[in-house]
Design an enzyme around this catalytic site. Sequence first.
Site, PDB file in Angstrom:
ATOM      1  N   TYR A 358      -0.416  -5.807  -0.802  1.00  0.00           N
ATOM      2  CA  TYR A 358       0.692  -4.864  -0.929  1.00  0.00           C
ATOM      3  C   TYR A 358       1.146  -4.716  -2.378  1.00  0.00           C
ATOM      4  O   TYR A 358       1.696  -3.683  -2.757  1.00  0.00           O
ATOM      5  CB  TYR A 358       1.869  -5.314  -0.061  1.00  0.00           C
ATOM      6  N   TYR A 362       0.118  -2.284  -7.582  1.00  0.00           N
ATOM      7  CA  TYR A 362       1.220  -2.184  -8.527  1.00  0.00           C
ATOM      8  C   TYR A 362       0.998  -3.104  -9.725  1.00  0.00           C
ATOM      9  O   TYR A 362       1.337  -2.752 -10.860  1.00  0.00           O
ATOM     10  CB  TYR A 362       2.544  -2.527  -7.844  1.00  0.00           C
TER      11      TYR A 362
END
Length: 518
Positions: A358, A362
Amino acid sequence: MNVAALSPEWLDQQFLTKVFQTLPERWEAPISERYVTQYKRQGRKAANLAMLDVVDALGGNWGVASSEDGLWAFADARVKECQWLYDNYSPQAYGDLYALGRVDNVALRYGIQPPAGRYVTTKGRRERFLCTSWWRRQARRVVARQVEGAAITVGLVHRRAGLYSSDDTVHRRRGQRARNRALLESLTAVNELGQAYTLQDLSDLGVSNPKIRRMELMTRIAGFDQVALEQGHAAEFYTITAPSKYHARDSQSGRENPTYQGFTPKETQEYLSKNWQRMRAKLHRDGLTVYGFRVAEPHHDGTPHWHMVLFMKPEHVDQVRAILSSYALAEDGDEPGAAKHRFTAKAIDRSKGNAAGYLAKYIAKNIDGYGVGEDWEAAEGSDAATDSALRVDAWAATWGIRQFQQIGGASVGVWRELRRLDSETLEPGLLADLVAAAGAGDWRMYNNLNGGIFARRAERPAYTWRVSALDIETGEINLNKYGEIAADTVRGVFCGEAVLTRIHEWVFESRGATLPPW
């Protein structure tokens, strides 16, 4: 530039003509557009005052976009000015505080904060004010933020102009990195065995290397995920953004946000950080312990927002969500879109991948863009993440934003020191087990051995061993370049006993000449 199209007033036209003569050509179009918009919305006076603010930021004290030569000249001039003040308002005649107050005002005049800190001495403050390199560093930081702040204000930072950072700032950061690399390549470190390496070679072996930094972060997140699976903890993915008034531009069109109140990315990051402190304090008061990571990344217009993966006991999930949501909406929580966008929470579905996945995109997007593909913040088809990562780097460096933060868990500093050791050379025991876990990149085992995931710092058996600047045996004191007591230095780890991890003594050379230690 046709100034007559901007204002019908002759005096305004004269003023604008002089302004555009001092500004880079690439700034003319966005500044003109903003001037016309403000003229229509707020009137002539507001438009001209706003233009003066831009001129001050771009022209200001150091000239347009401030070249390195200009910064050197500025620093030399400030040293001479401070020396004159010290000579004419000597501490002997006027007292230390009066003389320091006069030179403090010199710094404040240019938006530079006077030197301060727990270990900063009166002598150290004086030495800094008389140091060209100190003035140059401070000026470079202030100039970068002034120019970038103006670029955000006039519309040079958004997905249809300059993604995350203005082109000026990206260019400045590229030059800074080139200068830093040239310096590190020109310096050689030599140890007592005669082994010699350039400082750039040594830098490439540590977390300043983007690839190593990314891999270490992913190792730590994956290790936390393994701890959570082992102990039956829940995994949550959160996104936290700032209120509308912190955002300069519309997320799709790039048009100016009418509610924007001029906040810089640094000020927005401070807002998010203070809010997180309040959240953590509330979690602590309610006995809710979490661990994980947060990533601070820019929206297209440079406004930071946070992504977090947090692990916790399953029975705490609802309470944690409620607390974070409450604080995220505490300021301007009733504005349009706040309930939907200010705080979002998602339970991590392990059937679709581990928790590290997840945050993976990023982390990569904000380090080197590895494996991300096209940057989703960019205008369609315009930027690969490997390219836009350079713009993120310029953004973080300019505004002093800490991009990644570990929440809870054992110290990464101890982990890095342990990885310098060889478990096979140690006596069997806890230290050897910790070294083996760190050497194998097993963050889960390292945390379990080092007191457990919820242990407080004082409860952990391993911590860094620091050596004081004061040598008790010889009485010698290591001083920094400003004559102050140097900071304690890490030499190893302590786990029942002190173990040396920094085994070599290094001297630095440049073109064959030995340099004093930094």
